[in-house]
Scaffold this motif. Structure first.
Motif, PDB file in Angstrom:
ATOM      1  N   SER A   1       0.894  -1.247   0.252  1.00 25.42           N
ATOM      2  CA  SER A   1      -0.003   0.098  -0.028  1.00 25.42           C
ATOM      3  C   SER A   1       0.958   1.382  -0.060  1.00 25.42           C
ATOM      4  O   SER A   1       2.187   1.259   0.235  1.00 25.42           O
ATOM      5  CB  SER A   1      -0.844   0.099   1.103  1.00 25.42           C
ATOM      6  OG  SER A   1      -0.237   0.298   2.429  1.00 25.42           O
ATOM      7  N   ILE A   2       0.020   2.390  -0.282  1.00 32.50           N
ATOM      8  CA  ILE A   2       0.981   3.744  -0.403  1.00 32.50           C
ATOM      9  C   ILE A   2       1.320   4.047   1.029  1.00 32.50           C
ATOM     10  O   ILE A   2       2.529   4.533   1.320  1.00 32.50           O
ATOM     11  CB  ILE A   2      -0.086   4.950  -1.165  1.00 32.50           C
ATOM     12  CG1 ILE A   2      -0.327   4.431  -2.446  1.00 32.50           C
ATOM     13  CG2 ILE A   2       0.751   6.023  -0.744  1.00 32.50           C
ATOM     14  CD1 ILE A   2      -1.085   5.217  -3.049  1.00 32.50           C
ATOM     15  N   ALA A   3       0.505   3.672   2.144  1.00 36.08           N
ATOM     16  CA  ALA A   3       0.815   4.150   3.460  1.00 36.08           C
ATOM     17  C   ALA A   3       1.965   3.351   3.859  1.00 36.08           C
ATOM     18  O   ALA A   3       3.199   3.686   4.658  1.00 36.08           O
ATOM     19  CB  ALA A   3      -0.277   3.770   4.446  1.00 36.08           C
ATOM     20  N   GLU A   4       2.361   2.085   3.488  1.00 36.95           N
ATOM     21  CA  GLU A   4       3.274   1.255   3.887  1.00 36.95           C
ATOM     22  C   GLU A   4       4.659   1.738   3.257  1.00 36.95           C
ATOM     23  O   GLU A   4       5.805   1.607   3.689  1.00 36.95           O
ATOM     24  CB  GLU A   4       3.064  -0.287   3.437  1.00 36.95           C
ATOM     25  CG  GLU A   4       3.925  -1.253   3.998  1.00 36.95           C
ATOM     26  CD  GLU A   4       3.638  -2.884   3.893  1.00 36.95           C
ATOM     27  OE1 GLU A   4       4.710  -3.851   4.046  1.00 36.95           O
ATOM     28  OE2 GLU A   4       2.682  -2.854   3.580  1.00 36.95           O
ATOM     29  N   THR A   5       4.539   2.236   1.799  1.00 37.83           N
ATOM     30  CA  THR A   5       5.708   2.528   1.147  1.00 37.83           C
ATOM     31  C   THR A   5       6.114   3.957   1.681  1.00 37.83           C
ATOM     32  O   THR A   5       7.308   4.023   2.010  1.00 37.83           O
ATOM     33  CB  THR A   5       5.169   2.675  -0.442  1.00 37.83           C
ATOM     34  OG1 THR A   5       4.965   1.570  -0.878  1.00 37.83           O
ATOM     35  CG2 THR A   5       6.512   3.465  -1.088  1.00 37.83           C
TER      36      THR A   5
END
Length: 110
Positions: A20-24
């Motif tokens: 996900s973008i948040a994890e990235t």
């Protein structure tokens, strides 16, 4: 020229879930934070200051000055700083990859 085609049993590709973008963003922030933390260690911990001075005095480092045509004291300091930051980034990347592997192993056990 003859080409021999061998039949390799096709393996089904493993399906890897997308990140996900948040994890990235979290990984990026942690990598930058670790890099800055390692750089702070190089700046404020006395044994690492001595280590940097020893490395900067080696023949290999002097060769790098010659290779990049660094003649001024400012250029040498900048090159030393670049070396420190690249080393800190690589160390942070190794720590992050190891941390992600540990987290993955813990999640797979659950």
């Amino acid at each position: 020229m003859f080409l021999i085609k061998s039949r390799v049993p096709s393996q089904s590709p493993k399906i890897v879930p997308e990140v996900s973008i948040a994890e990235t963003l979290l990984r990026t922030v942690s990598l930058v934070g670790l890099t800055l933390a390692f750089a702070a260690i190089f700046r404020f911990w006395h044994p690492t200051i001595k280590l940097v001075q020893m490395v900067a005095a080696t023949h290999a480092w002097q060769w790098l000055y010659t290779l990049f045509r660094v003649d001024s004291a400012l250029g040498r300091e900048q090159m030393i700083l670049i070396g420190i930051i690249v080393f800190c980034f690589c160390a942070a990347l190794i720590v992050q990859i190891a941390g992600l592997a540990v987290i993955k192993r813990i999640r797979s056990r659950s």
